[in-house]
Design a protein around this motif. Structure first.
Motif, mmCIF file in Angstrom:
data_model
loop_
_atom_site.group_PDB
_atom_site.id
_atom_site.type_symbol
_atom_site.label_atom_id
_atom_site.label_comp_id
_atom_site.label_asym_id
_atom_site.label_seq_id
_atom_site.Cartn_x
_atom_site.Cartn_y
_atom_site.Cartn_z
ATOM 1 N N SER A 1 0.823 -1.204 0.000
ATOM 2 C CA SER A 1 0.000 0.000 0.000
ATOM 3 C C SER A 1 0.862 1.261 0.000
ATOM 4 O O SER A 1 0.620 2.195 -0.769
ATOM 5 C CB SER A 1 -0.927 -0.022 1.212
ATOM 6 N N ALA A 2 1.883 1.286 0.834
ATOM 7 C CA ALA A 2 2.768 2.457 0.906
ATOM 8 C C ALA A 2 3.481 2.678 -0.425
ATOM 9 O O ALA A 2 3.601 3.816 -0.895
ATOM 10 C CB ALA A 2 3.772 2.289 2.038
ATOM 11 N N ALA A 3 3.965 1.612 -1.044
ATOM 12 C CA ALA A 3 4.692 1.754 -2.309
ATOM 13 C C ALA A 3 3.812 2.332 -3.408
ATOM 14 O O ALA A 3 4.255 3.161 -4.204
ATOM 15 C CB ALA A 3 5.247 0.399 -2.739
ATOM 16 N N LEU A 4 2.554 1.915 -3.439
ATOM 17 C CA LEU A 4 1.658 2.339 -4.515
ATOM 18 C C LEU A 4 0.930 3.653 -4.243
ATOM 19 O O LEU A 4 0.420 4.276 -5.175
ATOM 20 C CB LEU A 4 0.638 1.240 -4.811
ATOM 21 N N LYS A 5 0.869 4.057 -2.972
ATOM 22 C CA LYS A 5 0.063 5.238 -2.644
ATOM 23 C C LYS A 5 0.839 6.394 -2.028
ATOM 24 O O LYS A 5 0.468 7.547 -2.208
ATOM 25 C CB LYS A 5 -1.056 4.837 -1.669
ATOM 26 N N ILE A 6 1.881 6.085 -1.268
ATOM 27 C CA ILE A 6 2.523 7.134 -0.479
ATOM 28 C C ILE A 6 3.832 7.626 -1.083
ATOM 29 O O ILE A 6 4.233 8.753 -0.872
ATOM 30 C CB ILE A 6 2.760 6.645 0.973
ATOM 31 N N GLY A 7 4.494 6.774 -1.865
ATOM 32 C CA GLY A 7 5.784 7.166 -2.413
ATOM 33 C C GLY A 7 5.720 8.479 -3.164
ATOM 34 O O GLY A 7 4.677 8.885 -3.642
ATOM 35 N N ILE A 8 6.865 9.150 -3.242
ATOM 36 C CA ILE A 8 6.916 10.436 -3.951
ATOM 37 C C ILE A 8 7.934 10.298 -5.072
ATOM 38 O O ILE A 8 9.121 10.381 -4.822
ATOM 39 C CB ILE A 8 7.309 11.587 -3.012
ATOM 40 N N PRO A 9 7.489 10.057 -6.286
ATOM 41 C CA PRO A 9 6.124 9.701 -6.663
ATOM 42 C C PRO A 9 5.855 8.243 -6.308
ATOM 43 O O PRO A 9 6.781 7.467 -6.102
ATOM 44 C CB PRO A 9 6.111 9.908 -8.184
ATOM 45 N N PRO A 10 4.585 7.852 -6.285
ATOM 46 C CA PRO A 10 4.256 6.453 -5.986
ATOM 47 C C PRO A 10 4.794 5.527 -7.081
ATOM 48 O O PRO A 10 4.973 5.945 -8.224
ATOM 49 C CB PRO A 10 2.731 6.425 -5.976
ATOM 50 N N PHE A 11 5.041 4.284 -6.727
ATOM 51 C CA PHE A 11 5.485 3.308 -7.721
ATOM 52 C C PHE A 11 4.316 2.964 -8.638
ATOM 53 O O PHE A 11 3.162 3.019 -8.245
ATOM 54 C CB PHE A 11 6.022 2.048 -7.028
ATOM 55 N N ASP A 12 4.662 2.586 -9.859
ATOM 56 C CA ASP A 12 3.647 2.186 -10.833
ATOM 57 C C ASP A 12 3.210 0.738 -10.637
ATOM 58 O O ASP A 12 2.109 0.364 -11.023
ATOM 59 C CB ASP A 12 4.187 2.357 -12.263
ATOM 60 N N ARG A 13 4.088 -0.055 -10.034
ATOM 61 C CA ARG A 13 3.785 -1.468 -9.832
ATOM 62 C C ARG A 13 4.623 -2.007 -8.677
ATOM 63 O O ARG A 13 5.725 -1.543 -8.437
ATOM 64 C CB ARG A 13 4.102 -2.250 -11.105
ATOM 65 N N VAL A 14 4.066 -3.004 -8.015
ATOM 66 C CA VAL A 14 4.798 -3.781 -7.016
ATOM 67 C C VAL A 14 4.867 -5.211 -7.539
ATOM 68 O O VAL A 14 3.862 -5.761 -7.992
ATOM 69 C CB VAL A 14 4.107 -3.760 -5.634
ATOM 70 N N VAL A 15 6.065 -5.784 -7.494
ATOM 71 C CA VAL A 15 6.257 -7.174 -7.892
ATOM 72 C C VAL A 15 6.807 -7.917 -6.675
ATOM 73 O O VAL A 15 7.843 -7.549 -6.135
ATOM 74 C CB VAL A 15 7.226 -7.306 -9.088
ATOM 75 N N VAL A 16 6.063 -8.929 -6.242
ATOM 76 C CA VAL A 16 6.479 -9.751 -5.109
ATOM 77 C C VAL A 16 7.003 -11.063 -5.678
ATOM 78 O O VAL A 16 6.300 -11.755 -6.406
ATOM 79 C CB VAL A 16 5.301 -10.026 -4.142
ATOM 80 N N VAL A 17 8.263 -11.389 -5.360
ATOM 81 C CA VAL A 17 8.881 -12.632 -5.812
ATOM 82 C C VAL A 17 9.029 -13.526 -4.597
ATOM 83 O O VAL A 17 9.678 -13.157 -3.617
ATOM 84 C CB VAL A 17 10.252 -12.380 -6.471
ATOM 85 N N VAL A 18 8.405 -14.706 -4.671
ATOM 86 C CA VAL A 18 8.347 -15.585 -3.512
ATOM 87 C C VAL A 18 8.728 -17.009 -3.917
ATOM 88 O O VAL A 18 8.491 -17.423 -5.046
ATOM 89 C CB VAL A 18 6.942 -15.522 -2.868
ATOM 90 N N ASP A 19 9.331 -17.739 -2.985
ATOM 91 C CA ASP A 19 9.711 -19.132 -3.209
ATOM 92 C C ASP A 19 8.586 -20.058 -2.756
ATOM 93 O O ASP A 19 8.037 -19.880 -1.670
ATOM 94 C CB ASP A 19 10.956 -19.497 -2.390
ATOM 95 N N ALA A 20 8.292 -21.075 -3.569
ATOM 96 C CA ALA A 20 7.332 -22.097 -3.148
ATOM 97 C C ALA A 20 8.045 -23.194 -2.348
ATOM 98 O O ALA A 20 7.407 -23.997 -1.684
ATOM 99 C CB ALA A 20 6.624 -22.713 -4.352
ATOM 100 N N GLU A 21 9.380 -23.226 -2.436
ATOM 101 C CA GLU A 21 10.206 -24.165 -1.670
ATOM 102 C C GLU A 21 9.783 -25.613 -1.903
ATOM 103 O O GLU A 21 9.779 -26.432 -0.985
ATOM 104 C CB GLU A 21 10.196 -23.789 -0.192
#
Length: 178
Positions: free
Chosen positions: A60-80
């Motif tokens: 939420s902070a990355a997409l709404k609060i950043g100056i300027p806000p980020f255009d996208r968030v990419v979460v990279v996660v391991d399924a292990e």
């Protein structure tokens, strides 16, 4: 010139941060990503945990609060080695509904070392870290003793065309493309 397309990456561990920064820069240099894609070092953050409510606040902070806000968030996660859909669902639970359109989740079947194995042509089996360690022992050299901190050292050696055969890597490329 195109305006910068700013992306915040959230990755599994602290060693992944320099690896992903170097990888994105190489992908841009070699034409796999548009040059206007911007993933600043400070915008690569450590995942607080798959089931941690802090993830919601980070997105939420990355997409709404950043100056300027980020255009996208990419979460990279391991399924292990577990179900990819299960790992994706764990993350999706913590993506605020009003942020879902601008959030992408990339799930690696095991861990980021699987990309290194694919990019170097090393058979993975069901243990990419073990496969990488065995390969390094056999080939010797300066990297004979693998540790997570050496992840960025592999970026220049990866065959990106081989790496594009990995479904999770293709998903990563798509997530970074505006």
């Amino acid at each position: 010139m195109d305006a910068s397309f700013r992306i915040c990456l959230i990755v599994e561990d602290r060693y992944g941060r320099p690896f992903f920064f170097d990888l994105v820069e190489r992908l841009k240099r070699e034409g796999f990503l548009p040059m206007h894609v911007s993933v600043p070092k400070r915008a690569i953050r450590k995942l607080p945990g798959k089931c941690n409510p802090e993830l919601s606040r980070m997105i939420s902070a990355a997409l709404k609060i950043g100056i300027p806000p980020f255009d996208r968030v990419v979460v990279v996660v391991d399924a292990e080695g577990g179900p990819v859909d299960g790992a994706r669902a764990q993350i999706l639970r913590h993506v605020p509904p009003d942020c879902r359109e601008k959030t992408r989740i990339v799930v690696l079947e095991y861990c980021v070392e699987e990309w290194i194995c694919v990019g170097l042509g090393i058979p993975i089996g069901n243990d990419p870290v073990g496969s990488l360690k065995n390969w390094l022992r056999k080939t010797g050299g300066a990297k004979a003793d693998y540790h997570k901190g050496s992840l960025p050292e592999f970026v220049p050696e990866l065959d990106l065309n081989k790496l594009r055969t990995s479904p999770s890597f293709r998903e990563f490329l798509d997530a970074l493309t505006p």
